[in-house]
Scaffold this motif. Structure first.
Motif, PDB file in Angstrom:
ATOM      1  N   ILE A  97       0.528  -4.150   4.721  1.00 27.28           N
ATOM      2  CA  ILE A  97      -0.083  -2.985   4.046  1.00 27.28           C
ATOM      3  C   ILE A  97      -1.468  -3.372   3.507  1.00 27.28           C
ATOM      4  N   ILE A  98      -1.555  -4.574   2.900  1.00 26.02           N
ATOM      5  CA  ILE A  98      -2.841  -5.027   2.342  1.00 26.02           C
ATOM      6  C   ILE A  98      -3.910  -5.063   3.448  1.00 26.02           C
ATOM      7  N   ILE A  99      -3.557  -5.649   4.575  1.00 22.19           N
ATOM      8  CA  ILE A  99      -4.543  -5.768   5.666  1.00 22.19           C
ATOM      9  C   ILE A  99      -4.903  -4.391   6.209  1.00 22.19           C
ATOM     10  N   GLU A 100      -3.901  -3.528   6.345  1.00 22.57           N
ATOM     11  CA  GLU A 100      -4.184  -2.177   6.851  1.00 22.57           C
ATOM     12  C   GLU A 100      -5.177  -1.465   5.926  1.00 22.57           C
ATOM     13  N   MET A 101      -4.967  -1.610   4.612  1.00 19.54           N
ATOM     14  CA  MET A 101      -5.845  -0.920   3.657  1.00 19.54           C
ATOM     15  C   MET A 101      -7.256  -1.517   3.674  1.00 19.54           C
ATOM     16  N   LEU A 102      -7.325  -2.858   3.774  1.00 21.67           N
ATOM     17  CA  LEU A 102      -8.656  -3.484   3.839  1.00 21.67           C
ATOM     18  C   LEU A 102      -9.389  -3.007   5.096  1.00 21.67           C
ATOM     19  N   GLU A 103      -8.665  -2.903   6.208  1.00 14.92           N
ATOM     20  CA  GLU A 103      -9.314  -2.462   7.449  1.00 14.92           C
ATOM     21  C   GLU A 103      -9.744  -0.996   7.362  1.00 14.92           C
ATOM     22  N   ARG A 104      -8.952  -0.204   6.673  1.00 14.21           N
ATOM     23  CA  ARG A 104      -9.316   1.218   6.534  1.00 14.21           C
ATOM     24  C   ARG A 104     -10.649   1.397   5.801  1.00 14.21           C
ATOM     25  N   VAL A 105     -10.964   0.433   4.901  1.00 11.92           N
ATOM     26  CA  VAL A 105     -12.216   0.567   4.142  1.00 11.92           C
ATOM     27  C   VAL A 105     -13.319  -0.335   4.709  1.00 11.92           C
ATOM     28  N   GLY A 106     -13.117  -0.821   5.932  1.00  8.80           N
ATOM     29  CA  GLY A 106     -14.183  -1.577   6.595  1.00  8.80           C
ATOM     30  C   GLY A 106     -14.209  -3.059   6.255  1.00  8.80           C
ATOM     31  N   LEU A 107     -13.124  -3.600   5.634  1.00  8.24           N
ATOM     32  CA  LEU A 107     -13.031  -5.049   5.404  1.00  8.24           C
ATOM     33  C   LEU A 107     -11.992  -5.598   6.392  1.00  8.24           C
ATOM     34  N   ASN A 116     -19.560   8.591   3.161  1.00  8.24           N
ATOM     35  CA  ASN A 116     -19.025   8.847   4.512  1.00  8.24           C
ATOM     36  C   ASN A 116     -17.615   8.289   4.635  1.00  8.24           C
ATOM     37  N   MET A 117     -17.402   7.113   4.021  1.00  8.02           N
ATOM     38  CA  MET A 117     -16.065   6.512   4.092  1.00  8.02           C
ATOM     39  C   MET A 117     -15.038   7.384   3.367  1.00  8.02           C
ATOM     40  N   PHE A 118     -15.401   7.911   2.202  1.00  2.06           N
ATOM     41  CA  PHE A 118     -14.489   8.818   1.490  1.00  2.06           C
ATOM     42  C   PHE A 118     -14.139  10.013   2.394  1.00  2.06           C
ATOM     43  N   GLU A 119     -15.140  10.541   3.090  1.00  5.78           N
ATOM     44  CA  GLU A 119     -14.884  11.707   3.953  1.00  5.78           C
ATOM     45  C   GLU A 119     -13.958  11.345   5.116  1.00  5.78           C
ATOM     46  N   ASP A 120     -14.204  10.173   5.736  1.00  5.79           N
ATOM     47  CA  ASP A 120     -13.356   9.747   6.862  1.00  5.79           C
ATOM     48  C   ASP A 120     -11.914   9.541   6.394  1.00  5.79           C
ATOM     49  N   LEU A 121     -11.759   8.890   5.221  1.00  5.47           N
ATOM     50  CA  LEU A 121     -10.402   8.625   4.704  1.00  5.47           C
ATOM     51  C   LEU A 121      -9.682   9.938   4.394  1.00  5.47           C
ATOM     52  N   GLN A 122     -10.426  10.897   3.899  1.00  9.55           N
ATOM     53  CA  GLN A 122      -9.824  12.195   3.592  1.00  9.55           C
ATOM     54  C   GLN A 122      -9.282  12.837   4.871  1.00  9.55           C
ATOM     55  N   GLU A 165      -8.480  11.300   7.689  1.00  9.03           N
ATOM     56  CA  GLU A 165      -7.384  10.505   8.278  1.00  9.03           C
ATOM     57  C   GLU A 165      -6.096  10.613   7.470  1.00  9.03           C
ATOM     58  N   MET A 166      -6.218  10.657   6.146  1.00  7.66           N
ATOM     59  CA  MET A 166      -5.023  10.536   5.301  1.00  7.66           C
ATOM     60  C   MET A 166      -4.673  11.823   4.554  1.00  7.66           C
ATOM     61  N   GLY A 167      -5.418  12.891   4.816  1.00  5.20           N
ATOM     62  CA  GLY A 167      -5.120  14.187   4.194  1.00  5.20           C
ATOM     63  C   GLY A 167      -5.259  14.163   2.679  1.00  5.20           C
ATOM     64  N   LEU A 168      -6.272  13.449   2.176  1.00  2.17           N
ATOM     65  CA  LEU A 168      -6.416  13.276   0.720  1.00  2.17           C
ATOM     66  C   LEU A 168      -7.084  14.477   0.058  1.00  2.17           C
ATOM     67  N   THR A 169      -6.832  14.616  -1.215  1.00  3.86           N
ATOM     68  CA  THR A 169      -7.489  15.628  -2.057  1.00  3.86           C
ATOM     69  C   THR A 169      -8.278  14.858  -3.110  1.00  3.86           C
ATOM     70  N   TYR A 170      -9.537  15.257  -3.340  1.00  2.00           N
ATOM     71  CA  TYR A 170     -10.377  14.513  -4.287  1.00  2.00           C
ATOM     72  C   TYR A 170     -10.873  15.383  -5.437  1.00  2.00           C
ATOM     73  N   LEU A 171     -10.921  14.768  -6.617  1.00  2.00           N
ATOM     74  CA  LEU A 171     -11.776  15.265  -7.696  1.00  2.00           C
ATOM     75  C   LEU A 171     -12.919  14.257  -7.745  1.00  2.00           C
ATOM     76  N   PHE A 172     -14.112  14.683  -7.351  1.00  5.45           N
ATOM     77  CA  PHE A 172     -15.218  13.751  -7.164  1.00  5.45           C
ATOM     78  C   PHE A 172     -16.234  13.956  -8.289  1.00  5.45           C
ATOM     79  N   ILE A 173     -16.260  12.986  -9.211  1.00  8.32           N
ATOM     80  CA  ILE A 173     -17.066  13.116 -10.429  1.00  8.32           C
ATOM     81  C   ILE A 173     -18.410  12.402 -10.238  1.00  8.32           C
ATOM     82  N   ALA A 174     -19.497  13.066 -10.610  1.00  9.61           N
ATOM     83  CA  ALA A 174     -20.820  12.440 -10.495  1.00  9.61           C
ATOM     84  C   ALA A 174     -21.774  13.080 -11.496  1.00  9.61           C
TER      85      ALA A 174
END
Ligand code: SF4
Length: 329
Positions: A136-146, A198-204, A206-215
């Motif tokens: 799981i750790i490796i899968e998650m690191l790969e999902r974020v480009g590590l 862009n990575m947040f958008e791709d992950l959304q 791929e994984m069907g995520l919902t975001y509250l994006f604060i800035a």
């Protein structure tokens, strides 16, 4: 996008700020804030520093105990302060995660990247054995480009952008549905901000995520958000579809924020009408009566000092709180 995943009603967060008895003082960090987030949507939340946007996100996760209001997640009431209802957060901590602003401060320097990502897997018993945990750790690191080589390294060996990727991998490790992104790009170099967005958008996707994006910066959220809410001194002042909000803002405060977005073309920039607000944001310890924006609003009158403006749906899906919308537009 019609199913409401998050419903926030009349949220209040007051922090004690000294004094006793009748003279007890409170910082009114969030005051009567309501919004919904649909499943699969990104809701941007913007406003100047100290406007209560970060406190709103953290209160939903009960990192701060709410002073008032109600939060419903996927149909379940997570808290309803007036009804004195508070559920056990542990099962929901898996579904709702947070990515913090500062990738330097939010990672324990004594832990390897693998253990930082693995910690949440352990807490929520997501893996049956060591091999599954590692996978799981490796899968998650790969999902974020590590990659797997990064798992045994320490945070100080990474750049700011890479550390933020680790923070995102840590949030993703428990397979959440909803992520509160608390100014996740503010501390990064401008050149890296677009990559992380862009990575947040791709992950959304791929994984069907919902975001509250604060800035604090509208230009940072306008591309990623389906809708945007604007906060000022603890209150929501406007909320609409992103394109609608950027092209046709109704509230005077939103207009000033939009006029401050840098324009690349010098000719258009010269012709644009920059609205510069007078004065500073007042203290949330002693906010102005009525409309909190009145001390800086060019349209303010006596009614603005006497009455809190009602939060109204002025057009379908376009909400704002102002007594004089017609006069301001
Ligand atoms: Fe300005 Fe009054 Fe509207 Fe507040 S209610 S934004 S002070 S015009």
């Amino acid at each position: 996008m019609s199913e409401k995943l998050v419903q926030v009603e009349h949220l209040r967060q007051y922090f004690p700020a000294g004094g006793f008895g009748k003279h007890k003082k409170f910082v009114q960090a969030v005051d009567d804030v309501s919004f919904d987030i649909y499943r699969g949507e990104t809701l941007g939340l913007v406003g100047e520093s100290g406007c209560g946007k970060t406190t709103t996100g953290r209160t939903l996760l009960r990192l701060y105990e709410p002073t008032g209001g109600r939060f419903t997640y996927d149909g379940e009431v997570i808290f309803d302060v007036e009804q004195k209802k508070f559920v056990n957060m542990l099962p929901y901590r898996k579904k709702m995660q947070i990515v913090f602003q500062d990738p330097y401060a939010s990672l324990d320097p004594r832990m390897t990247i693998g253990d930082i990502v693995g910690e949440a897997i352990d807490v929520h018993k997501m893996a049956a054995n060591k091999k599954e945990r590692y996978d799981i750790i490796i899968e998650m690191l790969e999902r974020v480009g590590l990659n797997s080589e990064h798992a045994n390294r320490y945070p100080h060996e990474f750049s700011g952008g890479q550390r933020q990727r680790v923070g995102i991998a840590r949030a993703l490790a428990v397979r959440p549905e909803f992520i509160i992104c608390d100014e996740p790009i503010s501390a990064l170099d401008v050149s890296i901000q677009a990559q992380v967005i862009n990575m947040f958008e791709d992950l959304q996707a791929e994984m069907g995520l919902t975001y509250l994006f604060i800035a604090h910066d509208l230009s940072a959220v306008k591309h990623i958000s389906n809708r945007i809410g604007v906060m000022y001194l603890g209150r929501m002042v406007e909320l609409a579809d992103s394109y609608e909000l950027i092209t046709r803002p109704l509230h005077p405060y939103t207009k000033s924020l939009i006029s401050a977005i840098p324009i690349a073309d010098p000719k258009t920039a010269r012709e644009s009408n920059r609205i510069v607000l007078e004065g500073d944001v007042p203290s949330p310890l002693n906010p102005p009566s009525g409309c909190r924006f009145r001390t800086r609003c060019p349209y303010a009158d006596e009614r603005c000092a006497a009455e809190v403006p009602e939060w109204r749906e002025l057009e379908q899906g376009h909400f704002a709180a102002c007594h004089h919308i017609e006069k301001c537009n």
